[in-house]
Scaffold this motif. Structure first.
Motif: not given
Ligand code: ADP
Length: 167
Positions: A13, A16, A86-87, A93, A122, A125
């Motif tokens: 997204t 990300h 990580r986000g 979260d 975001h 999202l």
């Molecule tokens: P997972 O299954 O490992 O959580 P994700 O693809 O959902 O995989 O998320 C990967 C990383 O990106 C995680 O650290 C998540 O917190 C972060 N993340 C998810 N959505 C967003 C967003 N909208 N903005 C920034 N970071 C995000």
């Protein structure tokens, strides 16, 4: 310092991507790694997700794209990453991420987990929300990179036309 940004990215997204762009400025090298999780059935194949990330990050220097199965810390060590990135979007979260961070630290004390706060625009999202909107024909152009929006349209047009009684 090199960093590893692991995730499912099913699909990538703009949230990300924002994190990747900011991390690319912070670290000497960043690998965005798609986790092959045997307990999840992704909407997009591993190859599709890798391609989506490659296309969306082609303009960034120092960003590599890879995949792994097994332990994140093992992949971090293999890649020579001192940081797992990580986000954090919201409080929801936090608990899960803290648990994973402590577990990873117990397995590999030399590898630090760092959190970046998600960009405000975001913070609502997620890959699941994006898929839900696209499934019902909503516009996702402001939520995902262009290539991903096209992949989502193809995915749901196809499943629409081949949909059986199970929906
Ligand atoms: P997972 O299954 O490992 O959580 P994700 O693809 O959902 O995989 O998320 C990967 C990383 O990106 C995680 O650290 C998540 O917190 C972060 N993340 C998810 N959505 C967003 C967003 N909208 N903005 C920034 N970071 C995000």
């Amino acid at each position: 310092m090199r960093a590893l940004y692991p995730g499912s990215f099913d699909p990538l997204t703009l949230g990300h991507l924002d994190l990747i762009e900011r991390a690319a400025r912070l670290f000497d090298g960043l690998v965005v790694a798609v986790l092959q999780n045997p307990s999840k059935t992704p909407a997009f194949s591993l190859e599709q997700r890798l391609e989506q990330i490659r296309r969306a990050t082609a303009h960034l220097g120092g960003v590599e794209v890879g995949s792994f199965d097994g332990l994140t810390v093992d992949f971090a060590r293999h890649y020579g990453a001192g940081v797992i990135l990580r986000g954090l979007r919201a409080l929801s979260d936090f608990e899960f991420e803290l648990q994973i961070a402590h577990t990873n630290h117990s397995l590999a004390p030399a590898v630090e987990t760092l959190f970046l706060a998600t960009a405000v625009q975001h913070s609502f999202l997620s890959s699941s929300v994006v898929k839900e909107v696209a499934r019902f024909g909503g516009d996702v152009g402001h939520l995902v990179p262009e290539g991903v929006a096209q992949d989502l349209a193809r995915l749901f047009n196809r499943s629409e036309s081949t949909r059986g009684s199970d929906g």
